[in-house]
Design a protein around this motif. Structure first.
Motif, PDB file in Angstrom:
ATOM      1  N   ALA A 160       0.853  -1.187   0.000  1.00 43.29           N
ATOM      2  CA  ALA A 160       0.000   0.000   0.000  1.00 43.29           C
ATOM      3  C   ALA A 160       0.894   1.245   0.000  1.00 43.29           C
ATOM      4  O   ALA A 160       2.060   1.176   0.377  1.00 43.29           O
ATOM      5  N   ASP A 161       0.350   2.369  -0.449  1.00 43.45           N
ATOM      6  CA  ASP A 161       1.146   3.591  -0.532  1.00 43.45           C
ATOM      7  C   ASP A 161       1.729   3.977   0.815  1.00 43.45           C
ATOM      8  O   ASP A 161       2.873   4.406   0.923  1.00 43.45           O
ATOM      9  N   LYS A 162       0.907   3.836   1.838  1.00 39.65           N
ATOM     10  CA  LYS A 162       1.366   4.205   3.182  1.00 39.65           C
ATOM     11  C   LYS A 162       1.598   2.945   3.997  1.00 39.65           C
ATOM     12  O   LYS A 162       0.734   2.070   4.021  1.00 39.65           O
ATOM     13  N   ALA A 163       2.762   2.867   4.654  1.00 43.00           N
ATOM     14  CA  ALA A 163       3.052   1.705   5.483  1.00 43.00           C
ATOM     15  C   ALA A 163       2.093   1.662   6.661  1.00 43.00           C
ATOM     16  O   ALA A 163       1.888   2.662   7.337  1.00 43.00           O
ATOM     17  N   ALA A 164       1.473   0.495   6.860  1.00 39.66           N
ATOM     18  CA  ALA A 164       0.550   0.336   7.991  1.00 39.66           C
ATOM     19  C   ALA A 164       1.308  -0.298   9.136  1.00 39.66           C
ATOM     20  O   ALA A 164       1.763  -1.425   9.049  1.00 39.66           O
ATOM     21  N   GLY A 165       1.487   0.436  10.217  1.00 36.05           N
ATOM     22  CA  GLY A 165       2.094  -0.140  11.420  1.00 36.05           C
ATOM     23  C   GLY A 165       3.585  -0.358  11.299  1.00 36.05           C
ATOM     24  O   GLY A 165       4.274   0.351  10.564  1.00 36.05           O
ATOM     25  N   ILE A 166       4.044  -1.393  12.012  1.00 36.10           N
ATOM     26  CA  ILE A 166       5.479  -1.630  12.183  1.00 36.10           C
ATOM     27  C   ILE A 166       6.020  -2.358  10.964  1.00 36.10           C
ATOM     28  O   ILE A 166       6.117  -3.573  10.943  1.00 36.10           O
ATOM     29  N   MET A 167       6.343  -1.582   9.968  1.00 32.39           N
ATOM     30  CA  MET A 167       6.698  -2.194   8.696  1.00 32.39           C
ATOM     31  C   MET A 167       7.833  -1.392   8.079  1.00 32.39           C
ATOM     32  O   MET A 167       7.855  -0.169   8.180  1.00 32.39           O
TER      33      MET A 167
END
Ligand SMILES: [Zn+2]
Length: 291
Positions: free
Chosen positions: A164-171
Motif C-alpha cells: 500500500a502507498d502508506k506503510a501500515a504499522g510496524i513495517m
C-alpha cells in the motif's frame, strides 16, 4: 616455446583450475532424505515495555527481552526460509562487528548476519525454493530482498497492505520491496502444504496482522513442531485474552489462537514461540538441526 604460447598455456591452466571451483559454487546442496529445520540467531530486541505494548506486567513474565530467530527448512522436495531477521545483513560492517540499532529505550542488536550463517551450512539464497514470512512486521523481514529469487508464499490479505502507498504499522517496506516482482504463490485462507508431501504446512492465523501465518513441521524424529510467528510473544500470553496494543484484529487473533491451541492439543505438536528466549535457548542452533 614463444612468449605468446606460454601465456596461452598459462591462461588455459588458470581456466582449468577455476572451472571446477565455479561449478562447485553453482551446485545446490544435497537435499536431505527427510525434512529438517535449522534455527539461526538473527538478533535480540531489548528494553521493551511489556505493559504498554502487551498488557503484561514485567513481574508476570519470566523474561521481557525478545530473541529474533530465522529458520531454514530443508526437505527432499525443496527448501523454505521462514522469517528473515530484524537487522539487514547490509547493516553489518565488513569486519562483522555486532550491530546495534533501535530507539532508546529499545535496543536492537545482532551479532551475526544471516547469509553467512546460511553459507556455513552450504546454502545461498539461490538454493532457497520458497520464502515465507510469518508476517510483515519489520522484526521478521529485514533480509527479505535477498530471497526475491525464491517463490514467495503469502496471503493476499498480507500482501496488499505490504505494498500500500502508506506503510501500515510496524513495517519497513524497503526491506521487502523486491518481493513485489517475485514469483508469488497466493495462499488459500486455510492450511497450505508447502512441498506437497505433508511435511510442512502453513496455517492461516490472521489477527496479529491481516494475513499472519504459522508453520507446522512434521519432523520424522522430533515429531510435529509448530513455529508460531507472533501468535504469541510470551508464553504467559497463552490462555489469556491479552493481545498486543498494535494488534490488527484482537478478535481474529483470539479466534486464531483458539484454533491453534485446539490443534496443538490434538496433534501434541511442540509450540515454538519465536520471540521467547527460553524456548530459543533450549533449541539446537545451526549447524545442528531437528529432523
Ligand atoms: Zn515479531
Amino acid at each position: 616455446m614463444n612468449k605468446k604460447l606460454v601465456l596461452l598455456f598459462a591462461a588455459a591452466a588458470l581456466l582449468a583450475l577455476s572451472a571446477p571451483a565455479q561449478n562447485n559454487a553453482q551446485k545446490h546442496p544435497k537435499a536431505p532424505k527427510s525434512l529438517r529445520v535449522y534455527v539461526f540467531d538473527c538478533g535480540m530486541i531489548k528494553g521493551l515495555d511489556p505493559f504498554t505494548t502487551f498488557h503484561l506486567k514485567k513481574e508476570e513474565l519470566a523474561g521481557v527481552d525478545f530473541v529474533v530467530p530465522c529458520y531454514l527448512i530443508a526437505g527432499p522436495k525443496g527448501t523454505l526460509m521462514w522469517d528473515v531477521g530484524v537487522v539487514p545483513d547490509s547493516a553489518f560492517k565488513p569486519d562483522g562487528s555486532p550491530v546495534s540499532q533501535g530507539n532508546p529505550p529499545v535496543s536492537i542488536t545482532a551479532t551475526k548476519p544471516l547469509l553467512p550463517q546460511l553459507a556455513a551450512i552450504g546454502y545461498t539464497p539461490a538454493d532457497i525454493t520458497y520464502l515465507a514470512l510469518s508476517h510483515y512486521h519489520s522484526d521478521h523481514t529485514a533480509n527479505a530482498n535477498a530471497f526475491a529469487g525464491s517463490t514467495w508464499l503469502v496471503h493476499q490479505t498480507e500482501r496488499d497492505p505490504m505494498f500500500a502507498d502508506k506503510a501500515a504499522g510496524i513495517m519497513q517496506q524497503s526491506s521487502f520491496s523486491s518481493l513485489k516482482n517475485s514469483k508469488t504463490k497466493i495462499l488459500p485462507e486455510t492450511d497450505y502444504d508447502v512441498f506437497g508431501d505433508g511435511s510442512a504446512i502453513i496455517k492461516y492465523a490472521p489477527g496479529h496482522t491481516p494475513g499472519h501465518q504459522v508453520l507446522l513441521l512434521n519432523l520424522k524424529k522430533t515429531g510435529p513442531v509448530l513455529i508460531a510467528g507472533d501468535l504469541y510473544h510470551y508464553p504467559e500470553e497463552r490462555f489469556t485474552d491479552k493481545t498486543p496494543t498494535f494488534e490488527f484484529s484482537h478478535e481474529q487473533s483470539l479466534a486464531s489462537r483458539k484454533a491453534i491451541e485446539d490443534f496443538l492439543k490434538k496433534s501434541k505438536a511442540q509450540l515454538w514461540i519465536e520471540h521467547d528466549l527460553a524456548t530459543f535457548n533450549k533449541l539446537k542452533k545451526a549447524p545442528q538441526f531437528y529432523e
